[in-house]
Design a protein around this motif. Sequence first.
Motif, PDB file in Angstrom:
ATOM      1  N   PRO A   1       6.065  27.257  30.744  1.00 30.14           N
ATOM      2  CA  PRO A   1       6.647  28.350  31.532  1.00 30.14           C
ATOM      3  C   PRO A   1       8.174  28.250  31.563  1.00 30.14           C
ATOM      4  O   PRO A   1       8.754  27.211  31.212  1.00 30.14           O
ATOM      5  CB  PRO A   1       6.053  28.131  32.922  1.00 30.14           C
ATOM      6  N   PHE A   2       8.802  29.318  31.971  1.00 31.02           N
ATOM      7  CA  PHE A   2      10.266  29.331  32.060  1.00 31.02           C
ATOM      8  C   PHE A   2      10.689  30.018  33.354  1.00 31.02           C
ATOM      9  O   PHE A   2       9.934  30.775  33.968  1.00 31.02           O
ATOM     10  CB  PHE A   2      10.873  30.060  30.858  1.00 31.02           C
ATOM     11  N   LEU A   3      11.935  29.719  33.754  1.00 28.66           N
ATOM     12  CA  LEU A   3      12.530  30.331  34.926  1.00 28.66           C
ATOM     13  C   LEU A   3      13.956  30.737  34.588  1.00 28.66           C
ATOM     14  O   LEU A   3      14.646  30.062  33.807  1.00 28.66           O
ATOM     15  CB  LEU A   3      12.532  29.379  36.126  1.00 28.66           C
ATOM     16  N   VAL A   4      14.405  31.831  35.158  1.00 29.15           N
ATOM     17  CA  VAL A   4      15.751  32.348  34.917  1.00 29.15           C
ATOM     18  C   VAL A   4      16.610  32.029  36.133  1.00 29.15           C
ATOM     19  O   VAL A   4      16.281  32.417  37.255  1.00 29.15           O
ATOM     20  CB  VAL A   4      15.728  33.864  34.667  1.00 29.15           C
ATOM     21  N   ARG A   5      17.718  31.314  35.896  1.00 33.58           N
ATOM     22  CA  ARG A   5      18.629  30.971  36.971  1.00 33.58           C
ATOM     23  C   ARG A   5      19.693  32.037  37.138  1.00 33.58           C
ATOM     24  O   ARG A   5      19.952  32.845  36.243  1.00 33.58           O
ATOM     25  CB  ARG A   5      19.308  29.626  36.681  1.00 33.58           C
ATOM     26  N   LYS A   6      20.349  31.996  38.282  1.00 33.82           N
ATOM     27  CA  LYS A   6      21.397  32.982  38.552  1.00 33.82           C
ATOM     28  C   LYS A   6      22.568  32.863  37.592  1.00 33.82           C
ATOM     29  O   LYS A   6      23.237  33.857  37.300  1.00 33.82           O
ATOM     30  CB  LYS A   6      21.911  32.793  39.985  1.00 33.82           C
ATOM     31  N   ASP A   7      22.809  31.651  37.125  1.00 29.66           N
ATOM     32  CA  ASP A   7      23.970  31.466  36.252  1.00 29.66           C
ATOM     33  C   ASP A   7      23.691  31.892  34.818  1.00 29.66           C
ATOM     34  O   ASP A   7      24.539  31.695  33.940  1.00 29.66           O
ATOM     35  CB  ASP A   7      24.426  30.006  36.294  1.00 29.66           C
ATOM     36  N   GLY A   8      22.502  32.462  34.566  1.00 27.43           N
ATOM     37  CA  GLY A   8      22.200  32.972  33.235  1.00 27.43           C
ATOM     38  C   GLY A   8      21.457  32.013  32.348  1.00 27.43           C
ATOM     39  O   GLY A   8      21.054  32.377  31.240  1.00 27.43           O
ATOM     40  N   LYS A   9      21.236  30.786  32.795  1.00 23.55           N
ATOM     41  CA  LYS A   9      20.505  29.812  31.985  1.00 23.55           C
ATOM     42  C   LYS A   9      18.993  30.007  32.163  1.00 23.55           C
ATOM     43  O   LYS A   9      18.514  30.432  33.208  1.00 23.55           O
ATOM     44  CB  LYS A   9      20.880  28.392  32.391  1.00 23.55           C
ATOM     45  N   ILE A  10      18.251  29.668  31.108  1.00 23.54           N
ATOM     46  CA  ILE A  10      16.787  29.725  31.118  1.00 23.54           C
ATOM     47  C   ILE A  10      16.269  28.292  31.115  1.00 23.54           C
ATOM     48  O   ILE A  10      16.639  27.492  30.247  1.00 23.54           O
ATOM     49  CB  ILE A  10      16.234  30.497  29.905  1.00 23.54           C
ATOM     50  N   ILE A  11      15.407  27.962  32.083  1.00 28.30           N
ATOM     51  CA  ILE A  11      14.843  26.627  32.193  1.00 28.30           C
ATOM     52  C   ILE A  11      13.395  26.675  31.732  1.00 28.30           C
ATOM     53  O   ILE A  11      12.562  27.364  32.332  1.00 28.30           O
ATOM     54  CB  ILE A  11      14.915  26.097  33.631  1.00 28.30           C
TER      55      ILE A  11
END
Length: 805
Positions: free
Chosen positions: A84-94
């Motif tokens: 799975p992935f998550l999108v952070r506010k700073d534009g990075k994808i985890i």
Amino acid sequence: MEKITYDPRRFEASKKTLFLDRLMTHFIKVGGALVITAVFGIFLFILLQILPLFRGADVKELKSIDLPKAAYLAIGTDEGSELPFLVRKDGKIIFVNVSTGETTEVDPGLAAAVPVPTPALEAPVAAVPSATPAAKTGPPDDDLPLPVRDKPAAPVVLAPVPASFSSVNYSARRQELVFGLPDGKVTVAPINYSVDYSTGQGQVTQGLKAGTPIELGRPGVPIQVVDFGGAGDSKLIAGIQQVQDQAELHAVRLARKRSLIGGGELKVDRKFDLTPLLSGKPVGLLVASQADSIVVLTALGDVQYFFREGEEFALRQTFKPFGDLADPTVGSMNFLFGDVSLVFTGVTGENRVFSLLRAAGSEIRTFVQTKQFPALESGATFYSGSLRNKAFLTGQGTTASLRYSTTETVRWQDQLPFKPKQAVISGKYDRMLFLDADSRLHLFQLNDPHPETSFRGLFGKVWYEGYSGPAYEWQSTGGSDEFEPKYSLIPLIIGTLKGTFYAMLFAAPIALLAALYTSQFLNPRYRTVVKPTMEIMASLPSVVLGFLAALWLAPLIERRVPSIILLCFLLPTAAILIGWGFNQLSFRFRKFVPPGAEFIVFFPILLGVAYFSWKMGPTFEKFLFVVQDPVTGMPVADFRLWWPHVTGARFEQRNSLVVGFMMGFAVIPIIFTIAEDALSNVPGALRSASLALGASRWQTALRVVLPTASAGIFSALMIGLGRAVGETMIVVMATGNTPVMDWNIFSGMRTLSANIAVELPEAPHHGTLYRTLFLGAMLLFLMTFLVNTVAELLRQHLREKYKTV
């Protein structure tokens, strides 16, 4: 004279005989017990197959993973929830490896040009309001890169800011992210999941790269809310921008031009400014996957539905999902799988589903409320729709609820030990992921193999997508993934009763009257021929009868329905008149016809009446069944056109009339044989006594023989009924095999037995259809058991009532 003596032992049974008698007695008892055990074993086996249909979802937590502390705005996953992935506010994808718990940070390559005003011309700051919770929104207002300036716009310097965006949205179906950038542009970043087998085992990997930014609406104005739809050669991206005190709605259509050497890149094909069509302040936005419509939510709870007509969008509908409540504000708005239905929750927790359908007399589809779910405590704070069915996961606070739209049921609901902020259902519908407020990812196992079924879905009316109202419907397969399986058994039960009714309507009078005539009036010399012939008829394979019904009888009856009507009226009338006339003749004429051989005289006359009726059918049709031809406008004598015109019911070539004739032909020998045996076994003394007292043969047959044999006749009818209920091949081949809900004699049907024969080869083992077919078998089992039980009770009652001493 020799004295005769008797040995008393001659009347004693031998030990061998007694042993065999005891052995056979025990053998019969054991055999009977085994039969009963086998019946109950079959019942238990079928019951175990259908019980899972009525169970809810089973959910349990598998593990939880600590993530880096950050503000996450979107969550998604691969089909198996392995990466799975998550999108952070700073534009990075985890990206999170669920097996190991390791995280990987990926930069999608966003680059936005942010307007930086010169200090001398800086204008006052205008507030930028945020969208409603749980709708497809961007970050809160205070997190926007730069505020929007009042007009007239000051000169700006475009400064590239890497990895920044003002809004984000994720399409689980297309596995693509769309970013709204602070400079008024949008970009799409596909999540390219793949499986790597280089290590010997399948390992899910990803490749993420944002596309070229595309200008959406006002340059330099951040995109607050963004969504997109479409696939293949066409996409539609829409976004909301706040320009001073006015929110604007813009959309851009991307298209790919194809040539002989292949397709090119998606390029801007057309831009749309929908702001003049708006009424109210937009705070939420949805774009249909067909790229032909946009749904906008306003701050006051209004929903505006825009549809593309030709090359322009038009406002097709405006409605309030919660207009009947004191507070009509919408808490969340999301598409259900297929993008034909909208799932709403109100700020007070109400949960409703609106679907597109055509109103009566209209060709335009609009949204109408079709479902009402139990309310949550407040508006939903998270939502995720399934990619395999009409299930969706929603909730608020610590409450999580898995619901299924088609059957309007809550599959699972529980209070979690944490407060979810984001949630997603895996593509296989076997995992659920929750992200809590402490940046902890929770993985749950979901076991819900049969969400499409419930007691209401199987036996109640259900409002399916696109239908004008709730209906009973059986349709197990469709042409697309968005199809709603329809498993209502009511049409199949009605079809079973319908086919049985018309078969018994045709077979019972003929079989019983034939049995009565054969046993009481026919010469014994002819009876020895008639009865074996009827018994041989019972051995005819039903597949042969179905074949004849489909290829010979159905086309024949289709053209000669008026002849059939005349036959049904004139033939019984002629038989009654012939019998009455024969009884009026004096004995000097009747003596020439031997008793029991009257049929030799009557049969040619009845055959002539039948021939006359068949030939007079077209003439009869010209007088009574005239209708205006819809093509030529001229009057035409055609029963096939007259019946739908007058009754409004359909006329099909393979219909219940054909089934009644051919299935009745299969049932007649069974009813005839058993009824004839029952009538023939009435003691002759009763008949002789009745005749000696002056009763006629007909009076004796009706008032003495028939009541005495009523128990056996009733058994004959019940056995014939059981044959008609369970008949398969004749129904499969002689009808349109369509599950309809009417009793129209000129339309087809689908029975439970025929449905099992047709659907079972295509039913996945232990799948929903597979188990539903077993439920149909259980209904047949119970219907037969109930009919036989009632029949046995009535038979015993009649036997006691009319028994002879």
